[in-house]
Every structure is written in C-alpha cells, then in structure tokens.
Design an enzyme around this catalytic site. Structure first.
Site, PDB file in Angstrom:
ATOM      1  N   LYS A 126       0.870  -1.189   0.000  1.00 11.40           N
ATOM      2  CA  LYS A 126       0.000   0.000   0.000  1.00 11.40           C
ATOM      3  C   LYS A 126       0.895   1.224   0.000  1.00 11.40           C
ATOM      4  O   LYS A 126       2.039   1.165   0.453  1.00 11.40           O
ATOM      5  CB  LYS A 126      -0.877   0.023   1.256  1.00 11.40           C
ATOM      6  CG  LYS A 126      -2.085   0.940   1.154  1.00 11.40           C
ATOM      7  CD  LYS A 126      -3.251   0.222   0.523  1.00 11.40           C
ATOM      8  CE  LYS A 126      -4.415   1.138   0.234  1.00 11.40           C
ATOM      9  NZ  LYS A 126      -5.592   0.370  -0.219  1.00 11.40           N
ATOM     10  N   ASP A 166      -7.083   4.292  -4.564  1.00 11.99           N
ATOM     11  CA  ASP A 166      -7.745   4.155  -3.254  1.00 11.99           C
ATOM     12  C   ASP A 166      -8.349   5.541  -2.997  1.00 11.99           C
ATOM     13  O   ASP A 166      -8.582   6.294  -3.958  1.00 11.99           O
ATOM     14  CB  ASP A 166      -6.740   3.739  -2.160  1.00 11.99           C
ATOM     15  CG  ASP A 166      -7.422   3.282  -0.870  1.00 11.99           C
ATOM     16  OD1 ASP A 166      -7.900   2.144  -0.809  1.00 11.99           O
ATOM     17  OD2 ASP A 166      -7.506   4.081   0.089  1.00 11.99           O
TER      18      ASP A 166
HETATM   19  P1  NDP Z   1     -12.969   7.806  -2.985  1.00  7.38           P
HETATM   20  O1  NDP Z   1     -11.893   8.793  -2.785  1.00  7.38           O
HETATM   21  O2  NDP Z   1     -13.503   7.580  -4.352  1.00  7.38           O
HETATM   22  O3  NDP Z   1     -14.200   8.123  -2.024  1.00  7.38           O
HETATM   23  C1  NDP Z   1     -14.031   8.203  -0.647  1.00  7.38           C
HETATM   24  C2  NDP Z   1     -15.372   8.537  -0.021  1.00  7.38           C
HETATM   25  O4  NDP Z   1     -15.257   8.384   1.381  1.00  7.38           O
HETATM   26  C3  NDP Z   1     -15.785   9.975  -0.263  1.00  7.38           C
HETATM   27  O5  NDP Z   1     -17.169  10.064  -0.265  1.00  7.38           O
HETATM   28  C4  NDP Z   1     -15.181  10.674   0.947  1.00  7.38           C
HETATM   29  O6  NDP Z   1     -15.792  11.915   1.281  1.00  7.38           O
HETATM   30  C5  NDP Z   1     -15.428   9.649   2.037  1.00  7.38           C
HETATM   31  N1  NDP Z   1     -14.433   9.830   3.094  1.00  7.38           N
HETATM   32  C6  NDP Z   1     -13.082   9.725   2.965  1.00  7.38           C
HETATM   33  N2  NDP Z   1     -12.480  10.001   4.128  1.00  7.38           N
HETATM   34  C7  NDP Z   1     -13.473  10.279   4.998  1.00  7.38           C
HETATM   35  C8  NDP Z   1     -13.494  10.620   6.364  1.00  7.38           C
HETATM   36  N3  NDP Z   1     -12.356  10.753   7.065  1.00  7.38           N
HETATM   37  N4  NDP Z   1     -14.703  10.821   6.949  1.00  7.38           N
HETATM   38  C9  NDP Z   1     -15.852  10.690   6.236  1.00  7.38           C
HETATM   39  N5  NDP Z   1     -15.893  10.378   4.932  1.00  7.38           N
HETATM   40  C10 NDP Z   1     -14.725  10.158   4.329  1.00  7.38           C
HETATM   41  O7  NDP Z   1     -12.389   6.435  -2.375  1.00  7.38           O
HETATM   42  P2  NDP Z   1     -12.896   4.950  -2.616  1.00  7.38           P
HETATM   43  O8  NDP Z   1     -14.351   4.910  -2.834  1.00  7.38           O
HETATM   44  O9  NDP Z   1     -11.983   4.323  -3.606  1.00  7.38           O
HETATM   45  O10 NDP Z   1     -12.550   4.272  -1.206  1.00  7.38           O
HETATM   46  C11 NDP Z   1     -13.482   4.182  -0.135  1.00  7.38           C
HETATM   47  C12 NDP Z   1     -13.063   3.077   0.826  1.00  7.38           C
HETATM   48  O11 NDP Z   1     -13.003   1.832   0.112  1.00  7.38           O
HETATM   49  C13 NDP Z   1     -11.672   3.247   1.445  1.00  7.38           C
HETATM   50  O12 NDP Z   1     -11.691   2.684   2.746  1.00  7.38           O
HETATM   51  C14 NDP Z   1     -10.783   2.387   0.552  1.00  7.38           C
HETATM   52  O13 NDP Z   1      -9.609   1.964   1.217  1.00  7.38           O
HETATM   53  C15 NDP Z   1     -11.723   1.228   0.281  1.00  7.38           C
HETATM   54  N6  NDP Z   1     -11.434   0.409  -0.884  1.00  7.38           N
HETATM   55  C16 NDP Z   1     -11.291   0.956  -2.121  1.00  7.38           C
HETATM   56  C17 NDP Z   1     -11.048   0.146  -3.210  1.00  7.38           C
HETATM   57  C18 NDP Z   1     -10.970   0.686  -4.596  1.00  7.38           C
HETATM   58  O14 NDP Z   1     -10.840  -0.116  -5.522  1.00  7.38           O
HETATM   59  N7  NDP Z   1     -11.067   1.986  -4.815  1.00  7.38           N
HETATM   60  C19 NDP Z   1     -10.857  -1.301  -3.060  1.00  7.38           C
HETATM   61  C20 NDP Z   1     -11.105  -1.787  -1.717  1.00  7.38           C
HETATM   62  C21 NDP Z   1     -11.359  -0.940  -0.687  1.00  7.38           C
HETATM   63  P3  NDP Z   1     -15.027  13.287   0.992  1.00  7.38           P
HETATM   64  O15 NDP Z   1     -15.090  13.438  -0.508  1.00  7.38           O
HETATM   65  O16 NDP Z   1     -15.794  14.307   1.723  1.00  7.38           O
HETATM   66  O17 NDP Z   1     -13.625  13.120   1.481  1.00  7.38           O
HETATM   67  O1  2IT Z   2      -7.914  -1.576  -0.751  1.00  8.45           O
HETATM   68  C1  2IT Z   2      -7.844  -2.080  -1.891  1.00  8.45           C
HETATM   69  O2  2IT Z   2      -7.967  -3.291  -2.069  1.00  8.45           O
HETATM   70  C2  2IT Z   2      -7.637  -1.180  -3.032  1.00  8.45           C
HETATM   71  N1  2IT Z   2      -7.577   0.021  -2.842  1.00  8.45           N
HETATM   72  C3  2IT Z   2      -7.468  -1.750  -4.411  1.00  8.45           C
HETATM   73  C4  2IT Z   2      -6.058  -2.229  -4.620  1.00  8.45           C
HETATM   74  C5  2IT Z   2      -5.716  -2.649  -6.021  1.00  8.45           C
HETATM   75  O3  2IT Z   2      -4.536  -2.957  -6.215  1.00  8.45           O
HETATM   76  O4  2IT Z   2      -6.580  -2.688  -6.894  1.00  8.45           O
END
Ligand code: NDP
Ligand code: 2IT
Length: 446
Positions: A126, A166
């Site tokens: 990561k 992420d």
């Molecule tokens: P994005 O940046 O696309 O979206 C993040 C969302 O979460 C936004 O709505 C953001 O709001 C909100 N958010 C972030 N930080 C905070 C906080 N401290 N308090 C409240 N709301 C918050 O990220 P992703 O959708 O990609 O990721 C979301 C989650 O999913 C994370 O935990 C990530 O690690 C996990 N994840 C992502 C994967 C991926 O493929 N993208 C894979 C597996 C897990 P705001 O815009 O106001 O910050």
């Molecule tokens: O938390 C996760 O699994 C991710 N942000 C996706 C990682 C990846 O390599 O696609």
C-alpha cells in the site's frame, strides 16, 4: 491462549509505537489466527505471524511540487511493501491529509490477507501521500502526481510492485502517474492498475469493488435465506466504492436510502434510483461537488450535516467511506433498528467495539478484507490481461468477479463456520493466512 495473544501484541506494540490503526488491524488478525497457529504443528514455533507484521520494506520520500500560485509545496510519499510470499506487492495508493505510516501499514497488512483470499497470485502492499487533492486544479494534481512518481518509479514495476487507486486516487491520478512512469522508464507496461480502457485498463475495474461487495452481501444473505431484493440498504461514502455498491444494489432490487461524504449524509426515503444515482455521479465525479448538492435537485431528500447514516433503519448496511466510521454506538442502533447484514466496502470501517456487537448478535458481518476484495481481484485480472496483451469482455470480467467473490465466501465458510453461525472475521483471517504462511514456510527464513 489469551496470554500468548497478549504477549505477541505487547511485542508488536513495543516495536510499532504510535501506530494505532496498524495495531488495531494486527490485533483483529492475532485474536483469530493465533489459536489456529497453536493448534497446527506446521505453523507453531515458526514465528510466522511476527514475520508477517514486519514489512519487507518501507519507503518514505519527499514530494516537492509547485502550486498554481507558484508556491513550493512539500508532501510526504510512502510505499509499504508488506509481503511478497505469493506474488509481487499489490495494493492501492491513497492521497488524503490523514495518511501516515500507521494508516498505510494497517492497509498494507490487511491487503496481504485480502489478496490471498482472491485466489490470484498477489502479495500485499500500500502507499500514498498526505497530499489533499480537494480544491486543487487538474494541473496541480498533475504536477503532484508527476513529482510523486519521479521517486516511486524506482521501487515499482510490473513484476515487482503494482500500485492502483484508493481514497483520492481515481482514473485521473492513475493516468498522470502512468504517463510519468512511462516517460521515465521508456516502457509501456502494466505497472499500475485502474488504467483507462484505451491504454491497458480492464472493463469492470471501476465498478469492481462496489459490485463485489454487493455480490458478497448477496451470497451471505442467500446462504442465510433471502437475498437483497426488496431490502432497505444504507450506504456511506459517495466515491468510487459507494457509487458502484449503490448501482449494483439497485440492479438487484434493493432500496438505497443514503449516501454520504465527510460533510454529512443524504437520506432519500423514496430510494436512490438509477436516474438519481447518475446525477449524483455527475456531481461527485465531474463537478467534484459536496453531497449536499443532491438535495438541491431532489428536495424530498434530506441532508444531515456532520452526521453518519447509521441512524437510518435498514436491513443491510454497507460502509464505503473510511476506517473507523462505524462505532459501537452506531452498531447498537443498527441492530436495534433491524439490521441483519453488514458488508464492508471500505477497509476497517467498523471499530473493534462495533465488530464485537455484530458477532455477539450473530448478524451477517463481512470484514472488508473479504467483502471488498473484488477491486483488487479485478486489478489482478487487469494484470493478467496486460500480460496476455488481450482484453476480456465486460461479461467475461464480471463473471470472473462473481466467481471470485463466491470462492471468497466459500473460504470464509470453510474456516469460519461455527454452530448455527458463520464467523466471517475468523474465516477470512485464517483462510487468508494459511496460503501466505504455507508459501513463507516453503521459501525458508527470508
Ligand atoms: P474515494 O476517494 O472515491 O471516495 C471516498 C469517499 O469516502 C468519499 O465520499 C469521501 O468523502 C469519504 N471519506 C473519505 N475520508 C473520509 C473521512 N475521514 N470521513 C468521512 N468520509 C470520508 O475512495 P474509494 O471509494 O476508492 O474508497 C473508499 C473506501 O473503500 C476506502 O476505505 C478504501 O480503502 C476502500 N477500498 C477501495 C477500493 C478501490 O478499488 N477503490 C478497493 C477496496 C477498498 P469526501 O469526498 O468528503 O472526502
Ligand atoms: O484496498 C484495496 O484493495 C484497493 N484500494 C485496491 C487495490 C488494487 O490494487 O486494486
């Protein structure tokens, strides 16, 4: 047993001071995996978990760049190369002001188990930066990404370490970083995943995490009786994962009541349908607006500032924002209001107190490392397509994603089934552990 776990955690804690998120992730794994190690002679006495909690390599570096006012900005960049026993390091990059060593080490540690569960050959890693892309122009984001990659490029590679997105890192950032990597190395390789479709990306990768978590929820619910159809679903976040979790929920006949961001949540009692979701996606992805803008177009919906959506009654909750966004009070309220299933889209969104409540009440609870593995799984499929120099169709990738989520569900059953209850935390941790531990033992003390 308690003493073995306590002594182990005391030692890890001594070596990793001021890293609360990392210790939280390690504690959850230690509590479920150590009893398995003690029972199995092959693992016992090999100090295997102590080896797993120590990153193979941690890189920290300066990222200097010039903003639109010609001021020099300095951020800190990181890459945690946690474990390469079953494949090259693989995991996302997070750009958020809260990023620090503890947060990235917890994410890299979780990634080891998650990637192992996907059935694909990927190790755990990561990275990211404390850079905040919010309110930055596209050219500022590009300059930051170029500076970040100018150091990161020497640590990664298609057979060494393959980053992805992420929080704060989506297709725009991946594009800028890929461009800079290609320029520095003079090579077109699958060094990042989440690429655009015309330059090496995979169909379904943008949707994969959100779709995957809903496929997993559907599996848990069907195993228990009835699926998600007709159920009230509360989702947090409104980024990549939340948007596609909402889309798949709607497609499967669930009623999506909420979405949120760090400013608060919106509650639409009529349900967020495809048309409303398309509008929300335009607001968030193109206009980069706040979630409150939703109620301007749909005034029957309500916006609750500075609150999380767990107070809304539902049968299914899907946290898709960030770590520790759902605490024990929220868990009490969810259960009291009739929630029967929690599938984590985010990484470690539930606090330990919340997890205890879910398990004590025997509700269907899937930890992120199992239920959000669809994203990295399709990243693995993107790597496979890059190696083949070929693209699979949307249907082919979606079918593989569904099959992988089904296999992860089965692994959780194999290792987590207890009398009249499936402990998905135990199942995911032990199933993820066994594959990596066996590979580490085979490869000797390295
Ligand atoms: P994005 O940046 O696309 O979206 C993040 C969302 O979460 C936004 O709505 C953001 O709001 C909100 N958010 C972030 N930080 C905070 C906080 N401290 N308090 C409240 N709301 C918050 O990220 P992703 O959708 O990609 O990721 C979301 C989650 O999913 C994370 O935990 C990530 O690690 C996990 N994840 C992502 C994967 C991926 O493929 N993208 C894979 C597996 C897990 P705001 O815009 O106001 O910050
Ligand atoms: O938390 C996760 O699994 C991710 N942000 C996706 C990682 C990846 O390599 O696609």
């Amino acid at each position: 047993m308690d003493k073995v776990i306590k002594d182990f955690l005391a030692e890890v804690s001594k070596r990793n001071q001021n890293e609360p998120e990392f210790m939280q992730a390690v504690t959850e794994v230690a509590e479920t995996v150590i009893p398995h190690i003690v029972k199995n002679n092959v693992y016992y006495g090999q100090n295997i978990l102590m080896r797993m909690v120590e990153p193979e390599r941690v890189v920290s570096f300066r990222v200097a760049w010039i903003d639109d006012q010609e001021e020099i900005q300095v951020n800190r960049g990181y890459r945690i190369e946690m474990n390469s026993a079953i494949g090259p390091y693989k995991g996302g990059l997070r750009f958020h002001p809260s990023v620090n060593l503890s947060v990235l080490k917890f994410l890299a540690f979780e990634q080891i188990f998650k990637n192992s569960l996907t059935t694909l050959p990927m190790g755990g890693g990561k990275g990211g930066s404390d850079f905040d892309p919010k309110n930055r122009s596209d050219t500022e984001v590009m300059r930051f990404c170029q500076s970040f990659m100018t150091e990161l490029f020497r640590h990664i590679g298609p057979n060494r370490d393959i980053p992805a997105g992420d929080i704060g890192v989506g297709s725009r950032e991946i594009g800028y970083m890929f461009g800079q990597y290609k320029r520095l190395k003079n090579e077109f390789t699958g060094v990042l995943t989440g690429k655009g479709i015309s330059w090496g990306g995979s169909l379904i990768r943008p949707e994969a995490t959100g779709y995957g978590v809903v496929y997993f929820v559907q599996k848990m619910m069907e195993h228990n009786g009835a699926g998600i159809k007709g159920k009230k679903v509360v989702i947090s976040g409104s980024g990549n994962v939340a948007q596609y979790a909402a889309e798949k929920t709607i497609q499967l006949g669930g009623k999506v009541l909420t979405l949120s961001d760090s400013s608060g949540y919106i509650y639409d009692s009529e349900g967020i349908n495809e048309e409303k979701l398309a509008h929300l996606m335009e607001l968030k992805n193109i206009k980069r607006a706040r979630i409150s803008a939703y109620v301007e177009k749909y005034p029957k919906a309500k916006f609750f500032a500075s609150k999380t959506p767990w107070e809304i009654a539902c049968e299914v909750a899907i946290p898709c924002a960030t770590q520790n966004e759902l605490n024990d009070k929220d868990a009490t309220l969810l259960i009291k209001n009739g929630c029967i299933c929690v599938g984590e889209g985010a990484n470690m969104p539930s606090t330990p107190g919340a997890i205890n409540q879910f398990i004590n009440h025997k509700i269907l609870y899937a930890p992120g490392k199992a239920s959000n593995a669809g994203g990295v799984a399709v990243s693995g499929l993107e790597m496979a397509q890059n190696s083949l120099r070929y693209n699979w169709s949307r249907n082919e990738v979606d079918a593989k994603l569904q099959s992988i989520m089904g296999e992860i569900h089965q692994s959780c059953l194999d290792f987590g089934k207890e009398e009249s209850f499936v402990n998905y935390v135990k199942g995911a941790n032990i199933a993820g552990f066994v594959k990596v531990a066996d590979a580490m033992l085979a490869q000797g003390v390295v």
